[in-house]
Write a protein that holds these residues in place. Structure first.
Motif, PDB file in Angstrom:
ATOM      1  N   THR A  36       1.036  -1.313  -0.112  1.00  0.00           N
ATOM      2  CA  THR A  36      -0.013  -0.084   0.273  1.00  0.00           C
ATOM      3  C   THR A  36       0.822   1.328   0.079  1.00  0.00           C
ATOM      4  O   THR A  36       0.648   2.435  -0.727  1.00  0.00           O
ATOM      5  CB  THR A  36      -0.817   0.024   1.392  1.00  0.00           C
ATOM      6  OG1 THR A  36      -1.917  -1.136   1.166  1.00  0.00           O
ATOM      7  CG2 THR A  36      -1.825   1.369   1.255  1.00  0.00           C
ATOM      8  N   SER A 135      -5.222  -0.453  -0.745  1.00  0.00           N
ATOM      9  CA  SER A 135      -5.401  -1.434   0.099  1.00  0.00           C
ATOM     10  C   SER A 135      -6.107  -2.686  -0.382  1.00  0.00           C
ATOM     11  O   SER A 135      -5.674  -3.819  -0.001  1.00  0.00           O
ATOM     12  CB  SER A 135      -6.576  -0.785   1.436  1.00  0.00           C
ATOM     13  OG  SER A 135      -7.707  -0.535   0.760  1.00  0.00           O
ATOM     14  N   SER A 195      -8.940  -0.716   4.295  1.00  0.00           N
ATOM     15  CA  SER A 195      -8.120  -0.431   5.435  1.00  0.00           C
ATOM     16  C   SER A 195      -8.286   0.648   6.741  1.00  0.00           C
ATOM     17  O   SER A 195      -7.611   0.686   7.523  1.00  0.00           O
ATOM     18  CB  SER A 195      -6.751   0.176   4.661  1.00  0.00           C
ATOM     19  OG  SER A 195      -6.871   1.424   3.959  1.00  0.00           O
ATOM     20  N   TYR A 276      -1.228   6.862   2.879  1.00  0.00           N
ATOM     21  CA  TYR A 276      -0.610   5.978   3.575  1.00  0.00           C
ATOM     22  C   TYR A 276      -0.319   5.870   5.076  1.00  0.00           C
ATOM     23  O   TYR A 276      -0.875   5.300   5.949  1.00  0.00           O
ATOM     24  CB  TYR A 276       0.769   5.246   2.911  1.00  0.00           C
ATOM     25  CG  TYR A 276       1.591   4.277   3.863  1.00  0.00           C
ATOM     26  CD1 TYR A 276       0.973   3.013   3.970  1.00  0.00           C
ATOM     27  CD2 TYR A 276       2.462   5.060   4.637  1.00  0.00           C
ATOM     28  CE1 TYR A 276       1.725   2.032   4.668  1.00  0.00           C
ATOM     29  CE2 TYR A 276       3.213   3.550   5.291  1.00  0.00           C
ATOM     30  CZ  TYR A 276       2.900   2.380   5.672  1.00  0.00           C
ATOM     31  OH  TYR A 276       3.276   1.613   6.198  1.00  0.00           O
TER      32      TYR A 276
END
Length: 311
Positions: A36, A135, A195, A276
């Motif tokens: 990711t 993700s 995520s 991220y």
């Protein structure tokens, strides 16, 4: 992610010269957080279809496919399609590989999808799309790595789709061009935004349309490391019905059972803040573990799921 609407007509595939991808050399990366991080980095420029950033992301993903023992589907895992928007022709590229099943007999196929494109750069700001959908791509590669270590009973196809943000066009092309014979597909698992959720909740949609899946999902929820909730899949919910809002919509329209794993919308959705660094590590790792557990259980029951499709 989550296109509310109509499916677009796509121009037929055409011959073209593919962009020259940047040279990328790496080993297979199994850590979903690292996958990711790489896909959501600024140098991927938001991965909008048809841009240099999308090409760079695809080059890295192709490197990841080559580093794993996939059976190649297509020319170097790639399936090209063309679409026209505002008078401009653009080429999208789906990335597809197969993990052969251990059964001696040809059986049903499970297709795991996740789109790797995002919306790119808007007004000078990079929309990195860490949750949407770096993700999901990381989750799909984690499922692949699990099945390489624990061979599935049935064939599993990993399809990293392009141009979801343009109107689910990668999924349109995948099914239209029969990259995998449509009649062989018993189930689509689609991963799109898995995520980020402050309540540690992951939703799975699709059981409403294929009731045979509901008890399997109930059993999974009992042991999943996150709170797995069924829902967002019935027409009475209006805009909260996710049935047609990501790539699984095309499989559903083709009469193929689907399960869509995703979190509810959050403040970073389609914003330049979907980076991220904003991903809660513990939840994401547990979310990936949950979708891997689901894939294993669904593979074990794929014959029954395929039979429900026939009815």
């Amino acid at each position: 992610m989550r296109w509310l609407a109509c499916l677009f007509l796509v121009a037929a595939c055409a011959e073209f010269n593919r962009p020259i991808y940047p040279e990328v050399t790496s080993i297979a990366i199994s850590d979903p957080l690292e996958v990711t991080r790489i896909l959501a980095a600024d140098d991927m420029e938001g991965r909008e279809t048809g841009t240099a950033g999308n090409n760079k992301a695809r080059a890295w993903l192709l490197d990841q496919m080559r580093a794993r023992p996939f059976d190649m589907i297509g020319e170097d895992f790639q399936h090209d399609f063309e679409f026209v928007r505002d008078g401009k022709s653009t080429i999208g590229v789906n990335i597809v590989g197969r993990i052969p099943g251990s059964s001696d007999e040809r059986g049903p196929v499970m297709v795991v999808t996740a789109h790797y494109d995002h919306v790119g750069v808007i007004d000078g700001e990079i929309y990195n799309g860490a949750d949407d959908n770096a993700s999901g791509v990381a989750g799909a590669l984690a499922i692949a790595d699990h099945f390489f270590a624990n061979p599935p009973k049935n064939d599993v196809v990993i399809a990293l789709l392009d141009a979801e943000e343009k109107g689910l066009l990668g999924a349109v092309a995948f099914l239209r061009d029969e990259v995998v014979t449509v009649s062989d597909i018993a189930l689509n698992i689609n991963l799109d935004m898995i995520s980020k959720n402050d309540k540690r909740e992951l939703y799975v949609a699709g059981g409403y349309h294929t009731p045979v899946l509901q008890p399997l999902l109930d059993q999974l929820a009992d042991t999943a490391p996150v709170t797995l909730k069924q829902g967002h899949d019935s027409p009475d919910l209006g805009v909260d019905d996710w049935t047609l809002q990501s790539d699984h919509a095309l499989f559903h329209k083709a009469g193929i059972p689907f399960l869509y794993f995703g979190v509810e919308d959050h403040p970073d959705y389609h914003q330049p803040t979907d980076d991220y660094e904003t991903i809660p590590e513990a939840f994401f790792r547990d979310s990936v573990e949950t979708v891997v557990m689901a894939a294993e259980e669904l593979d074990s029951n794929l014959q029954d799921i395929g039979a429900s499709k026939a009815r």
